[in-house]
Write an enzyme that holds these catalytic residues in place. Structure first.
Site, PDB file in Angstrom:
ATOM      1  N   MET A  29     -11.404  -6.147   6.105  1.00  0.00           N
ATOM      2  CA  MET A  29     -10.575  -5.163   6.801  1.00  0.00           C
ATOM      3  C   MET A  29     -10.176  -5.723   8.162  1.00  0.00           C
ATOM      4  O   MET A  29     -11.024  -6.193   8.932  1.00  0.00           O
ATOM      5  CB  MET A  29     -11.328  -3.839   6.990  1.00  0.00           C
ATOM      6  CG  MET A  29     -11.565  -3.047   5.717  1.00  0.00           C
ATOM      7  SD  MET A  29     -10.066  -2.635   4.798  1.00  0.00           S
ATOM      8  CE  MET A  29      -9.149  -1.653   5.989  1.00  0.00           C
ATOM      9  N   MET A  73      -9.249   7.967   0.146  1.00  0.00           N
ATOM     10  CA  MET A  73     -10.091   8.383   1.277  1.00  0.00           C
ATOM     11  C   MET A  73     -10.700   9.753   0.982  1.00  0.00           C
ATOM     12  O   MET A  73     -10.002  10.642   0.501  1.00  0.00           O
ATOM     13  CB  MET A  73      -9.242   8.471   2.547  1.00  0.00           C
ATOM     14  CG  MET A  73      -8.517   7.180   2.871  1.00  0.00           C
ATOM     15  SD  MET A  73      -7.508   7.353   4.349  1.00  0.00           S
ATOM     16  CE  MET A  73      -6.687   5.756   4.378  1.00  0.00           C
ATOM     17  N   SER A 131       0.852  -1.201   0.000  1.00  0.00           N
ATOM     18  CA  SER A 131       0.000   0.000   0.000  1.00  0.00           C
ATOM     19  C   SER A 131       0.881   1.241   0.000  1.00  0.00           C
ATOM     20  O   SER A 131       1.682   1.450   0.922  1.00  0.00           O
ATOM     21  CB  SER A 131      -0.882   0.027   1.246  1.00  0.00           C
ATOM     22  OG  SER A 131      -1.411   1.340   1.424  1.00  0.00           O
ATOM     23  N   ASP A 191      -6.474  -6.463   4.882  1.00  0.00           N
ATOM     24  CA  ASP A 191      -5.891  -5.125   4.807  1.00  0.00           C
ATOM     25  C   ASP A 191      -5.915  -4.494   6.190  1.00  0.00           C
ATOM     26  O   ASP A 191      -6.990  -4.267   6.754  1.00  0.00           O
ATOM     27  CB  ASP A 191      -6.722  -4.289   3.824  1.00  0.00           C
ATOM     28  CG  ASP A 191      -6.144  -2.901   3.595  1.00  0.00           C
ATOM     29  OD1 ASP A 191      -5.037  -2.618   4.100  1.00  0.00           O
ATOM     30  OD2 ASP A 191      -6.814  -2.107   2.900  1.00  0.00           O
ATOM     31  N   GLY A 192      -4.706  -4.205   6.700  1.00  0.00           N
ATOM     32  CA  GLY A 192      -4.590  -3.493   7.963  1.00  0.00           C
ATOM     33  C   GLY A 192      -3.780  -4.261   8.986  1.00  0.00           C
ATOM     34  O   GLY A 192      -4.153  -5.361   9.405  1.00  0.00           O
ATOM     35  N   GLY A 193      -2.630  -3.708   9.337  1.00  0.00           N
ATOM     36  CA  GLY A 193      -1.807  -4.322  10.368  1.00  0.00           C
ATOM     37  C   GLY A 193      -1.117  -5.602   9.943  1.00  0.00           C
ATOM     38  O   GLY A 193      -0.722  -6.408  10.788  1.00  0.00           O
ATOM     39  N   MET A 245     -12.274   4.062  -0.195  1.00  0.00           N
ATOM     40  CA  MET A 245     -12.905   4.348   1.091  1.00  0.00           C
ATOM     41  C   MET A 245     -13.643   5.676   0.938  1.00  0.00           C
ATOM     42  O   MET A 245     -13.272   6.707   1.510  1.00  0.00           O
ATOM     43  CB  MET A 245     -11.832   4.392   2.196  1.00  0.00           C
ATOM     44  CG  MET A 245     -11.276   3.016   2.528  1.00  0.00           C
ATOM     45  SD  MET A 245      -9.728   3.087   3.443  1.00  0.00           S
ATOM     46  CE  MET A 245      -8.581   3.322   2.089  1.00  0.00           C
ATOM     47  N   ASP A 254      -4.865   3.504  -1.693  1.00  0.00           N
ATOM     48  CA  ASP A 254      -5.891   3.806  -0.697  1.00  0.00           C
ATOM     49  C   ASP A 254      -6.478   5.192  -0.924  1.00  0.00           C
ATOM     50  O   ASP A 254      -5.800   6.205  -0.748  1.00  0.00           O
ATOM     51  CB  ASP A 254      -5.285   3.739   0.704  1.00  0.00           C
ATOM     52  CG  ASP A 254      -5.107   2.314   1.183  1.00  0.00           C
ATOM     53  OD1 ASP A 254      -6.087   1.550   1.126  1.00  0.00           O
ATOM     54  OD2 ASP A 254      -3.990   1.970   1.609  1.00  0.00           O
ATOM     55  N   HIS A 302      -1.389  -1.371  -4.080  1.00  0.00           N
ATOM     56  CA  HIS A 302      -2.664  -1.042  -3.428  1.00  0.00           C
ATOM     57  C   HIS A 302      -2.735   0.475  -3.225  1.00  0.00           C
ATOM     58  O   HIS A 302      -1.842   1.071  -2.607  1.00  0.00           O
ATOM     59  CB  HIS A 302      -2.718  -1.778  -2.087  1.00  0.00           C
ATOM     60  CG  HIS A 302      -3.994  -1.669  -1.329  1.00  0.00           C
ATOM     61  ND1 HIS A 302      -5.092  -2.480  -1.542  1.00  0.00           N
ATOM     62  CD2 HIS A 302      -4.349  -0.837  -0.317  1.00  0.00           C
ATOM     63  CE1 HIS A 302      -6.056  -2.169  -0.696  1.00  0.00           C
ATOM     64  NE2 HIS A 302      -5.640  -1.157   0.063  1.00  0.00           N
ATOM     65  N   HIS A 305      -8.500   0.921  -3.613  1.00  0.00           N
ATOM     66  CA  HIS A 305      -9.382   0.679  -2.466  1.00  0.00           C
ATOM     67  C   HIS A 305     -10.127   1.976  -2.178  1.00  0.00           C
ATOM     68  O   HIS A 305      -9.557   2.911  -1.612  1.00  0.00           O
ATOM     69  CB  HIS A 305      -8.516   0.233  -1.279  1.00  0.00           C
ATOM     70  CG  HIS A 305      -9.277  -0.017  -0.017  1.00  0.00           C
ATOM     71  ND1 HIS A 305      -8.647  -0.187   1.194  1.00  0.00           N
ATOM     72  CD2 HIS A 305     -10.617  -0.125   0.236  1.00  0.00           C
ATOM     73  CE1 HIS A 305      -9.559  -0.404   2.124  1.00  0.00           C
ATOM     74  NE2 HIS A 305     -10.753  -0.354   1.579  1.00  0.00           N
TER      75      HIS A 305
END
Ligand code: DX5
Ligand code: ZN
Length: 216
Positions: A135, A37, A8, A170-172, A67, A35, A33, A65
């Site tokens: 997520m 927003m 990402s 996705d995330g962490g 958002m 992102d 990826h 992605h």
């Protein structure tokens, strides 16, 4: 099952974005990826289709992605025209999920559907995206900690969508969390700060890939 790591760029140095993307391409990445927003669906603003335009000649699959609220109004078309190969919308962002997925496909892109940590998986019983994104943090920021209960959710998601849909997390995601995601059925892992937040993104990419694929 082939496992792919999708870096990402949210965590990348935007002053050297093409160089940073080139680094992970050199390490073997084939998907980037992106992102997006909107300051509404999630509080921050991030980037627009110009970023895809700036990367589209690098020969990578651009996974966008979104958002954003009501992605079907303009953003799907804008990002498809800017070079997206996959566009992911959020189940929470529109009542027109089926329409939005069809719209994505009508532009020749793969259609992805994401759910937030608090959103049940029932929607995947009703619609058939090409990619299902679970997520594993609440969206809006990079660098958050993986939510441990996500592992069981990924297992349930894989059981619902079957073997032919890409299951992405996705995330962490990092060397510590990657293996459990794959064991639960994920075949695409997004990693931002664990790659671009490291001094050596190439080594970081390889370490996560190794962790994800050597899990015995
Ligand atoms: C979160 C974004 C993620 C984020 C991942 O809102 O959708 O893609 O960039 O960042 P890390 O890997 O740092 O959690
Ligand atoms: Zn993302």
């Amino acid at each position: 099952m082939t496992v792919e790591i999708a870096p990402s760029i949210l965590a990348a140095d935007f002053g050297a974005l093409r160089d940073q993307v080139g680094l992970v391409k050199g390490a073997g990445a084939s998907i980037i990826h992106v992102d997006v927003m909107d300051g509404q669906f999630v509080p921050p603003l991030s980037m627009g289709p110009q970023v895809c335009e700036a990367l589209r000649d690098l020969g990578l699959h651009l996974e966008v992605h979104l958002m954003v609220d009501r992605p079907e109004t303009i953003q799907v078309e804008s990002f498809a025209k800017a070079g997206a190969g996959t566009i992911i919308i959020h189940a929470e962002a529109t009542p027109a999920v089926d329409y939005a997925l069809d719209l994505i496909r009508s532009h020749g892109c793969h259609a992805g559907l994401a759910v937030n940590p608090a959103t049940p998986l029932a929607i995947y019983e009703e619609v058939s995206p090409d990619l299902a994104l679970c997520m594993t943090v609440n969206p809006g920021w990079g660098g958050q900690s993986f939510i441990p209960s996500s592992v069981a959710k990924i297992e349930r998601l894989r059981a619902i969508v079957g073997p032919d849909v890409v299951v992405e997390v996705d995330g962490g995601v990092d060397v510590a969390t990657a293996a459990s995601c794959v064991a639960a059925g994920a075949d695409r892992l997004v990693a931002g700060s664990a790659i671009f937040g490291e001094d050596d993104p190439v080594r970081a990419f390889n370490n996560i890939l190794h962790a994800a694929t050597n899990r015995n």
